[in-house]
Design an enzyme around this catalytic site. Structure first.
Site: not given
Ligand code: URA
Length: 433
Positions: A83, A162, A169, A184, A188
């Site tokens: 990620h 999320d 956000r 966040s 995930k």
């Molecule tokens: N990627 C995400 O999934 N969440 C964030 O807050 C920043 C980048």
């Protein structure tokens, strides 16, 4: 039991919430007992007052548990994901996931949409005609079991908290916060049932974390939560001042990724992709050293296996590649022409991202419709020599007026310098494993 109003008043004054208060608030978000203005108030208070390490861990776990988790099933392959903390022109996931699968890993990729000025993998994927990012849990598990790959987003079943907070956000200026980013991303990743995670920690003017110190603080926050849940993680810190690759915009980035898998990628895109996949391969114990892992990834890339994996994934999730190519090829771009002889300067990724969002590539409010065609194709890398009259970039948008406004802005964003810019030799700054 305190009311939500009382909890928020307490947070405004800087008092931390208990684990139970955090999980009750998150549960209220999903059941709609907590209203959208109350969630926005929490987000703003979290940014101004900060979240403690304990609050961040409690928020992450409550968000992960706000929906279902993906079960391990019968798949034997190591389950590893990557990620990014958010970049501009960051199409790495689109190349990386098929490459990692072709190297023998299983990749359950739950991504996000555009956030702040940065692009999102889901918006990019949805530029492919018919592609479905909203998969059911059963589909995700079946795709993983039979094909080792899916690329999808949060749904009302999977990390719904999320999904709600991410969208809020994005439009309330509450993206740049260590605790909220940690929760966040890791909520995930926790539901994916991973054996390991590689984090691409973006640092620079166009990242959410502008300095290495800030990015390290974010890594420490994420490391603390990963330790609590027993998730092995590697952090790759990489520069985010200039866009990654040669395109910015949803469809343009998909097209660049597809072509890169069939041939090779622009230097920086190639470097960061190989490094991140190699770290995944190492975490998954498919290679015994990072040097072996890098060789494996480079060999798999050359074999074009990942190009087939990419197309199979697109087709499996309902996307029609040929229809998409036919659709977007009817768009006529505006050309940006060099006014003088010189060298292409380093493109400021943040200004470029904001200009493409204005042209329709991103959202200002949650309900905004995205123009997947909007974006920019840079025709020369930084440092390349150009002559007056050469076309240096192309601007795209479905709306001709927006396209021409974008083209006009590009004259001051893609600068021509008298001498070649001095460039950093590598995008990768540091690695923590
Ligand atoms: N990627 C995400 O999934 N969440 C964030 O807050 C920043 C980048």
């Amino acid at each position: 039991m305190k009311s939500t109003k009382e909890l928020l008043r307490q947070k405004k004054e800087g008092a931390p919430w208990t684990k139970h208060e955090m999980s009750s608030f998150v549960e209220g978000m999903v059941t709609e007992r907590v209203s959208q203005p109350q969630i926005a108030a929490f987000l703003m208070a979290a940014c101004t007052r900060g979240l403690t390490v304990q609050e961040t861990a409690a928020l992450t776990l409550a968000m992960a548990n706000s929906g279902a988790h993906i079960v391990r099933g019968l798949s034997q392959q190591p389950r590893i994901d990557k990620h990014s903390t958010g970049g501009v022109g960051d199409k790495v996931s689109l190349l990386l996931a098929p490459l990692a699968v072709a190297c023998g890993l299983s990749v359950p990729m739950i991504s996000g949409r555009g956030l702040g000025h940065t692009g999102g993998t889901l918006d990019k994927l949805e530029s492919v005609r018919g592609f479905r990012t909203g998969l059911s849990i059963e589909e995700m598990e079946s795709f993983l079991q039979h094909h080792n790959l899916f690329m999808a987003g949060q749904t009302h079943e999977l990390v719904p908290a999320d999904r709600i907070m991410y969208a809020l956000r994005d439009v309330t200026g509450t993206v740049e916060n260590v605790g909220l980013i940690t929760a966040s991303i890791l909520s995930k990743k926790i539901v994916e049932g991973l054996d390991g995670l590689v984090m691409d920690m973006k640092v620079g003017r166009a990242a959410f974390m502008n300095t290495l110190g800030e990015a390290c603080a974010l890594a420490e926050s994420m490391q603390a939560v990963c330790s609590e849940v027993g998730l092995p993680v590697t952090f790759v810190f990489s520069r985010m001042d200039a866009p990654i690759g040669m395109t910015i915009g949803n469809w343009l980035e998909i097209e660049e990724a597809e072509l890169a898998l069939a041939t090779s990628a622009e230097k920086g895109l190639q470097e960061i992709t190989i490094e991140l996949v190699a770290q995944m391969v190492l975490l998954g114990k498919v290679a015994t050293s990072i040097a072996d892992a890098r060789n494996t990834v480079a060999g798999v890339w050359k074999s074009k296996m990942a190009h087939s994996v990419f197309h199979q994934m697109i087709a499996r999730q309902g996307g029609s590649w040929n229809e998409s190519v036919a659709y977007y090829s009817t768009l006529i771009p505006a050309e940006i022409v060099a006014a003088t002889d010189g060298y292409i300067g380093e493109v400021d990724a943040r200004s470029l991202a904001l200009a493409t969002i204005d042209a329709g590539a991103g959202r200002f409010v949650e309900s905004d419709f995205i123009d997947h065609a909007a974006g920019v194709r840079l025709l020369h890398s930084a440092g390349s020599e150009v002559r007056s009259g050469d076309t240096i970039a192309l601007a795209y948008a479905s709306d001709d007026t927006k396209r021409d406004v974008l083209a006009a802005q590009l004259h001051s964003i893609v600068k021509i310098t008298a001498a070649p810019v001095v460039q950093e030799p590598s995008l990768v700054i540091d690695i923590w494993s």
